[in-house]
Design a protein around this motif. Sequence first.
Motif, PDB file in Angstrom:
ATOM      1  N   PHE A  17      -2.216   6.003 -16.270  1.00 18.88           N
ATOM      2  CA  PHE A  17      -1.826   4.883 -15.414  1.00 18.88           C
ATOM      3  C   PHE A  17      -0.979   3.890 -16.199  1.00 18.88           C
ATOM      4  N   ASN A  18       0.109   3.421 -15.576  1.00 18.52           N
ATOM      5  CA  ASN A  18       0.862   2.303 -16.138  1.00 18.52           C
ATOM      6  C   ASN A  18       0.513   1.032 -15.367  1.00 18.52           C
ATOM      7  N   ASP A  19       1.203  -0.069 -15.679  1.00 18.65           N
ATOM      8  CA  ASP A  19       0.878  -1.343 -15.050  1.00 18.65           C
ATOM      9  C   ASP A  19       1.112  -1.312 -13.541  1.00 18.65           C
ATOM     10  N   PHE A  20       2.169  -0.638 -13.094  1.00 21.96           N
ATOM     11  CA  PHE A  20       2.430  -0.582 -11.654  1.00 21.96           C
ATOM     12  C   PHE A  20       1.342   0.212 -10.932  1.00 21.96           C
ATOM     13  N   ALA A  21       0.858   1.290 -11.553  1.00 19.67           N
ATOM     14  CA  ALA A  21      -0.216   2.075 -10.932  1.00 19.67           C
ATOM     15  C   ALA A  21      -1.489   1.250 -10.816  1.00 19.67           C
ATOM     16  N   PHE A  22      -1.765   0.400 -11.814  1.00 21.11           N
ATOM     17  CA  PHE A  22      -2.926  -0.480 -11.712  1.00 21.11           C
ATOM     18  C   PHE A  22      -2.756  -1.477 -10.576  1.00 21.11           C
ATOM     19  N   GLY A  23      -1.552  -2.023 -10.423  1.00 22.48           N
ATOM     20  CA  GLY A  23      -1.309  -2.931  -9.313  1.00 22.48           C
ATOM     21  C   GLY A  23      -1.463  -2.257  -7.968  1.00 22.48           C
ATOM     22  N   LEU A  24      -0.976  -1.018  -7.865  1.00 27.65           N
ATOM     23  CA  LEU A  24      -1.117  -0.273  -6.616  1.00 27.65           C
ATOM     24  C   LEU A  24      -2.589   0.023  -6.325  1.00 27.65           C
ATOM     25  N   MET A  25      -3.353   0.353  -7.361  1.00 26.72           N
ATOM     26  CA  MET A  25      -4.774   0.610  -7.165  1.00 26.72           C
ATOM     27  C   MET A  25      -5.494  -0.651  -6.687  1.00 26.72           C
ATOM     28  N   PRO A  63      -4.425  14.855 -17.946  1.00 22.18           N
ATOM     29  CA  PRO A  63      -3.622  13.644 -17.774  1.00 22.18           C
ATOM     30  C   PRO A  63      -2.199  13.972 -17.347  1.00 22.18           C
ATOM     31  N   GLY A  64      -1.563  12.997 -16.693  1.00 25.13           N
ATOM     32  CA  GLY A  64      -0.178  13.184 -16.281  1.00 25.13           C
ATOM     33  C   GLY A  64       0.108  12.547 -14.943  1.00 25.13           C
ATOM     34  N   TYR A  65       1.363  12.648 -14.524  1.00 24.29           N
ATOM     35  CA  TYR A  65       1.808  12.004 -13.282  1.00 24.29           C
ATOM     36  C   TYR A  65       1.079  12.573 -12.075  1.00 24.29           C
ATOM     37  N   LEU A  66       0.836  13.897 -12.053  1.00 25.11           N
ATOM     38  CA  LEU A  66       0.154  14.507 -10.924  1.00 25.11           C
ATOM     39  C   LEU A  66      -1.273  13.990 -10.809  1.00 25.11           C
ATOM     40  N   ALA A  67      -1.968  13.850 -11.934  1.00 24.74           N
ATOM     41  CA  ALA A  67      -3.338  13.350 -11.912  1.00 24.74           C
ATOM     42  C   ALA A  67      -3.383  11.912 -11.404  1.00 24.74           C
ATOM     43  N   VAL A  68      -2.435  11.095 -11.819  1.00 29.18           N
ATOM     44  CA  VAL A  68      -2.375   9.706 -11.344  1.00 29.18           C
ATOM     45  C   VAL A  68      -2.180   9.665  -9.837  1.00 29.18           C
ATOM     46  N   THR A  69      -1.262  10.490  -9.328  1.00 27.15           N
ATOM     47  CA  THR A  69      -0.993  10.521  -7.889  1.00 27.15           C
ATOM     48  C   THR A  69      -2.211  10.982  -7.106  1.00 27.15           C
ATOM     49  N   VAL A  70      -2.883  12.005  -7.611  1.00 24.42           N
ATOM     50  CA  VAL A  70      -4.063  12.540  -6.910  1.00 24.42           C
ATOM     51  C   VAL A  70      -5.185  11.503  -6.880  1.00 24.42           C
ATOM     52  N   VAL A  71      -5.422  10.834  -8.001  1.00 23.11           N
ATOM     53  CA  VAL A  71      -6.482   9.819  -8.043  1.00 23.11           C
ATOM     54  C   VAL A  71      -6.181   8.683  -7.076  1.00 23.11           C
ATOM     55  N   LEU A  72      -4.934   8.229  -7.037  1.00 27.39           N
ATOM     56  CA  LEU A  72      -4.574   7.156  -6.104  1.00 27.39           C
ATOM     57  C   LEU A  72      -4.753   7.614  -4.653  1.00 27.39           C
ATOM     58  N   ALA A  73      -4.407   8.877  -4.361  1.00 27.27           N
ATOM     59  CA  ALA A  73      -4.566   9.387  -2.997  1.00 27.27           C
ATOM     60  C   ALA A  73      -6.051   9.471  -2.620  1.00 27.27           C
ATOM     61  N   ILE A  74      -6.892   9.928  -3.556  1.00 30.99           N
ATOM     62  CA  ILE A  74      -8.334  10.019  -3.271  1.00 30.99           C
ATOM     63  C   ILE A  74      -8.914   8.632  -3.059  1.00 30.99           C
ATOM     64  N   LEU A  75      -8.528   7.670  -3.910  1.00 33.84           N
ATOM     65  CA  LEU A  75      -9.039   6.310  -3.756  1.00 33.84           C
ATOM     66  C   LEU A  75      -8.551   5.681  -2.459  1.00 33.84           C
ATOM     67  N   ALA A  76      -7.326   6.007  -2.036  1.00 32.04           N
ATOM     68  CA  ALA A  76      -6.829   5.488  -0.760  1.00 32.04           C
ATOM     69  C   ALA A  76      -7.676   6.013   0.394  1.00 32.04           C
ATOM     70  N   ALA A  77      -7.981   7.318   0.380  1.00 32.82           N
ATOM     71  CA  ALA A  77      -8.818   7.890   1.432  1.00 32.82           C
ATOM     72  C   ALA A  77     -10.229   7.304   1.399  1.00 32.82           C
ATOM     73  N   SER A  78     -10.793   7.138   0.201  1.00 30.97           N
ATOM     74  CA  SER A  78     -12.138   6.581   0.077  1.00 30.97           C
ATOM     75  C   SER A  78     -12.184   5.148   0.591  1.00 30.97           C
ATOM     76  N   ASN A  79     -11.205   4.338   0.220  1.00 30.89           N
ATOM     77  CA  ASN A  79     -11.174   2.949   0.679  1.00 30.89           C
ATOM     78  C   ASN A  79     -10.999   2.866   2.185  1.00 30.89           C
TER      79      ASN A  79
END
Length: 544
Positions: free
Chosen positions: A56-64, A115-131
């Motif tokens: 995760f970079n800073d923008f990914a943390f903000g999106l989360m 780790p990697g861009y795909l893992a970041v995208t998948v985690v954000l998608a799962i958290l979006a569905a969970s939220n």
Amino acid sequence: MSLRSRSYDVLPALSVRRRELRHSLRRVTVAWMFGVVWMSCTSGDQVRAFCRMLGFNDFAFGLMGALPFLASLGQLLAAEFIERTGLRKHLFIPLALVHRLLWLVVAAVPLVLGPGYLAVTVVLAILAASNFLGQASSPAWVTWMGDLIPRRIRGRYFARRTQASQAVQVVAVIVLSVFLDHATSSGRVESLAGQGRLMWTICIIFAIGAIFGAIDILVFWRIREVLPPHGPQASAAPRAGESWWQALRGSLADLLIHPLKDRIFRNFVSYGAVVTFTMTVSGWYFWRYSTEGLGFSKLGTNCLFMVIGPLAGTVTAKWWGRLQDRWGRRPVLILSTLGAAISLLPWFFMSRAVTTPAFLVDTINWISAHLGMLWGARDLHIVGPTSPVVAYLLASLGCVIGGSAWTGVGLAQTGMILGFSDSRGGSKFVAACSVLMGIGGVVGGLVGGAVAQSLEFMQSHPIVLGPLKWNNWHVTFAMSLLARLLSLAWLNRMPDPGARTVRSMLRYWSASTYNNYFSFLSHPLRIFGWGQGKVEDDRRRPRQ
């Protein structure tokens, strides 16, 4: 048997009383004990460390940080469904159960993808569905508990439930943080290759949290469905040539547009959106700065945000409540918002380079050594001369002020929302309030992430002023501070029937403080009779 038949025929109840009510309330409390463990496992510094090791970079943390507020749209759909069908229990349980169990999928991402861009995208998608599922289940739980818990004991019940849950949370946070610090390899880069044991420890914690969260939801299966006092509303038939989706979309639009015609509501929602913006624009960067910038341990960081702040809010909640009852909601909002702004100031004066005074190191180690004797660690010294003790004390001061101030903001906001809910079309005001304020949270997360990411060069080239170093995270702190001060503009124009002015409240406090301290300081003089002769002369002097 249909879903509606299961909810209304198998477990029908006009009301739950006496022994069954006591058993039901006990189950609700026990369920939240499991829920608090889930919350402790799936929030805190372990989430930050997990995301950092995935890339995760800073923008990914903000999106989360923006995802929970973006998912608040699920509340509108759930509220419309509940109003049309009357279903609560069998809507809440499956949605909330999947919401909690999705953390098992999050825990499996490093094992499957690495780790990697795909893992970041998948985690954000799962958290979006969970939220989204969590937000969609919220209206069902609130309305169900509103019909189950009698109004006369509602306040006392939730107060006791909160006290019990906070005790469990403190124990859970400390135990989890000790395991996390033990699994952290000192001196290694926070990555999957350098901190493999820490990553798997976090994944196990997420899995345990998901199981505890699922148990929390399943406990509600034994609690009876309570029929609402008013039946489900008849579904509005679509107009000629209009589909059911178009009718639903028009109904949802009416939920958002109609309340905005009220001037008081517009000012309140504007204030709420700006305040929500201030929480997400810098939210995750407090965690990053605490661990990556100041070097706090995971135990210290989790205690800072998940123990010290909430305890300060609990201690001062009664005081805020009395203040609101006497002076009104708007003065409390103004005062608590100022406190939330002041709570950010210590974060600009923290530095890891400040040397800890020797007497402070000796005092802390003396206390830790005596506490360590309880489990056989006689020489337990938790700090050294290079430990950022001064920075931690400043952070604790900010969290104490912030925890108290945000409690005041929350109580006053709840009072305002309840006031709107008592008016005609109150459900529309409540639903619109959540969604419109959530817009501020979404914008704050995206803006904070974009600013922190674009100024990432300040990590290696910070602004230096003596021992202080300000980087891109401090920019988000400054944005949050400025927005909190600007939010007062909407409060200044917002009418609050029955509320008194802030000036009269401050004048009353100053007079009371002066009288109390003057009486306290002059008490020794009165004991020895000093000044009594002058008082008697004044009494005997004839009035003119």
